[in-house]
Enzyme design. Sequence first.
Site, PDB file in Angstrom:
ATOM      1  N   HIS A 199       7.345 -16.559  12.445  1.00  0.00           N
ATOM      2  CA  HIS A 199       7.478 -15.127  12.146  1.00  0.00           C
ATOM      3  C   HIS A 199       6.336 -14.266  12.677  1.00  0.00           C
ATOM      4  O   HIS A 199       6.390 -13.044  12.557  1.00  0.00           O
ATOM      5  CB  HIS A 199       7.617 -14.887  10.642  1.00  0.00           C
ATOM      6  CG  HIS A 199       6.318 -15.028   9.891  1.00  0.00           C
ATOM      7  ND1 HIS A 199       5.772 -16.235   9.593  1.00  0.00           N
ATOM      8  CD2 HIS A 199       5.466 -14.099   9.406  1.00  0.00           C
ATOM      9  CE1 HIS A 199       4.638 -16.058   8.939  1.00  0.00           C
ATOM     10  NE2 HIS A 199       4.414 -14.773   8.818  1.00  0.00           N
TER      11      HIS A 199
HETATM   12  C1  UD1 Z   1       4.196  -9.782   6.548  1.00  0.00           C
HETATM   13  C2  UD1 Z   1       2.664  -9.861   6.725  1.00  0.00           C
HETATM   14  C3  UD1 Z   1       2.290 -11.246   7.200  1.00  0.00           C
HETATM   15  C4  UD1 Z   1       2.868 -12.330   6.322  1.00  0.00           C
HETATM   16  C5  UD1 Z   1       4.373 -12.141   6.220  1.00  0.00           C
HETATM   17  C6  UD1 Z   1       5.039 -13.167   5.348  1.00  0.00           C
HETATM   18  C7  UD1 Z   1       1.695  -7.695   7.442  1.00  0.00           C
HETATM   19  C8  UD1 Z   1       1.060  -6.997   8.570  1.00  0.00           C
HETATM   20  N1  UD1 Z   1       2.190  -8.915   7.731  1.00  0.00           N
HETATM   21  O1  UD1 Z   1       4.789  -9.895   7.840  1.00  0.00           O
HETATM   22  O2  UD1 Z   1       0.878 -11.366   7.204  1.00  0.00           O
HETATM   23  O3  UD1 Z   1       2.584 -13.595   6.871  1.00  0.00           O
HETATM   24  O4  UD1 Z   1       4.632 -10.831   5.697  1.00  0.00           O
HETATM   25  O5  UD1 Z   1       6.432 -13.034   5.406  1.00  0.00           O
HETATM   26  O6  UD1 Z   1       1.713  -7.203   6.341  1.00  0.00           O
HETATM   27  N2  UD1 Z   1      12.364  -7.459   6.338  1.00  0.00           N
HETATM   28  C9  UD1 Z   1      13.551  -7.678   5.683  1.00  0.00           C
HETATM   29  N3  UD1 Z   1      13.491  -7.892   4.334  1.00  0.00           N
HETATM   30  C10 UD1 Z   1      12.336  -7.884   3.631  1.00  0.00           C
HETATM   31  C11 UD1 Z   1      11.134  -7.631   4.325  1.00  0.00           C
HETATM   32  C12 UD1 Z   1      11.168  -7.437   5.677  1.00  0.00           C
HETATM   33  O7  UD1 Z   1      14.611  -7.710   6.254  1.00  0.00           O
HETATM   34  O8  UD1 Z   1      12.370  -8.102   2.412  1.00  0.00           O
HETATM   35  C13 UD1 Z   1      12.404  -7.289   7.814  1.00  0.00           C
HETATM   36  C14 UD1 Z   1      12.356  -5.886   8.290  1.00  0.00           C
HETATM   37  O9  UD1 Z   1      13.213  -5.765   9.359  1.00  0.00           O
HETATM   38  C15 UD1 Z   1      10.922  -5.723   8.758  1.00  0.00           C
HETATM   39  C16 UD1 Z   1      10.573  -7.135   9.213  1.00  0.00           C
HETATM   40  O10 UD1 Z   1      11.325  -7.988   8.360  1.00  0.00           O
HETATM   41  O11 UD1 Z   1      10.831  -4.792   9.745  1.00  0.00           O
HETATM   42  C17 UD1 Z   1       9.138  -7.482   9.106  1.00  0.00           C
HETATM   43  O12 UD1 Z   1       8.607  -7.178   7.822  1.00  0.00           O
HETATM   44  P1  UD1 Z   1       7.100  -6.625   7.665  1.00  0.00           P
HETATM   45  O13 UD1 Z   1       6.883  -6.133   6.279  1.00  0.00           O
HETATM   46  O14 UD1 Z   1       6.786  -5.687   8.778  1.00  0.00           O
HETATM   47  O15 UD1 Z   1       6.143  -7.846   7.890  1.00  0.00           O
HETATM   48  P2  UD1 Z   1       6.313  -9.427   8.091  1.00  0.00           P
HETATM   49  O16 UD1 Z   1       6.636  -9.706   9.502  1.00  0.00           O
HETATM   50  O17 UD1 Z   1       7.192 -10.006   7.039  1.00  0.00           O
END
Ligand code: UD1
Length: 360
Positions: A199
Amino acid sequence: MWRIVNVVGTRPNFMKVAPLWQEYRRHPDRIAPVLVHTGQHYDDNMSARFFAQLELPTPDAYLHIGSGSHAQQTARILLALERYLTEQRPDLVVVFGDGNSTMAAALTAAQLHIPVAHVEAGLRSFDRTMPEEINRILTDALSDYLFTSCADATANLRREGVPVEKIHFVGNVMIDSLRRLQAASPAGPPGLYGVVTLHRPGNVDAQPVLAEILSALQVIQKELPLIFPVHPRTAGRLREFGFWNELQQWPGLKLVEPLGYLDAIGLLSRATVVLTDSGGVQEETTALGVPCLTIRENTERPVTVTEGTNTLVGTGHAQIVAECRKVLAGHGKRGRLPQLWDGHAAERIVQCLLDHPPKK
Ligand code: UD1
C-alpha cells in the site's frame, strides 16, 4: 485526575491504542482517557471491525476527515481538533505512528500548549520522499514524551538533539496487541501459502513500479499460492492502471478484501513467507518468527532486519523472486525477538506517565 486525549485515524493506530486503553482502565482514580477518531480510515473493514476485535470503545469524538490530499486531510484535522481541544482542555494528547492524523494532532495540541506524547517515536527511514517520514520528524519535534519501541529509535532521537529526559524506551505496543489476541485468531488455510500486502504510495501509485512488483508476484504464485488482502489505495490503483482483471486470471493468486485484525494475525502466523511494504507487518512477522521480504529499498524498522526475520528486497523483479526462492528452499531467517517486544509496552508507558505526570 488527568484527562488524556488519544487521537487515532488509520488502521495501524487502532492496534497501538488498544493495549494502552486496557492499561488506562487499571487506573480509574488517576487517568480519564478520551478517544478521538479523525475518520481518516472510515470503511468498516479498515476501522469499525478493528474497534470491535480490539475491544475499543466507541470514540468520544469522530471528526469525519475522510480521504483527500495531504493538505486536505491535515487542514481538516487542524480545524476540527483545534475546536475540540480548545473546548476540552485535556492534560495530555497521545498520538501513534506516522500518519497524517498523527502529525496534525500533534501540531494542533502543541500550538494550544497541551503536552504531546508520541507512541512509536524515533523511527527513521531517512527517506523524505515517504509522507510518513516527514510526519515522523514533525511529530517527534513537537512531542514532550517520546516513547520508543527499539534502541535504534532512541539513538535517532539523541542524534537529532532530543533531550534524554524526554525519551522513554518502552518497547512495542503493536506486539502487546499481537500477544493478547494471537490465541483468539483463526487458523489460516490448509497447506503452504504466502501472504502479500502492498500500500505504500511509492510502490502502488507509480504504474512502472507496481508493474515490476506484480511481475515478480506472477512468477512466485506459480511456485507458492499467494493470498493478497488488497488495501483500498492499492485496489484503486490496480483498477486505474488496468491490472485488476489480469490478476484475477493468475491461478496461484487470491485477491481478498482487507482483513480484520484476528484474521490477519491468523493468516500471517502460519504463512511460509510474507511479502509486504507495511511497517506493522514487518514487526508482526518478526514477533511471529515468519520470514518477511520487505518490498522497499529502506525501512524505518531496521531492528526487524538485524534481529528479526525481515529481509529488504527492493522493488526489482529479480531480487524479489530470488529471495522468495531462498525462503522456499528452507533458508528463511529465523531471527529473535527485539528487546522489550514482550507484550508489556503499554504498562511501561502508563507507568512512565504516572511517574512523570504532565505539567498542569
Ligand atoms: C495511511 C497512512 C500510512 C499507513 C496506512 C495504513 C498517511 C500519510 N498514511 O495510508 O502511514 O501505513 O494508512 O493503512 O497518513 N480509503 C478507503 N477507505 C478507507 C480509507 C481510505 O477506501 O477507509 C482509500 C481512499 O481512496 C484513499 C486511499 O484509500 O484515498 C488512501 O487512504 P489515505 O488515508 O490517503 O492513506 P493510506 O494510503 O491508507
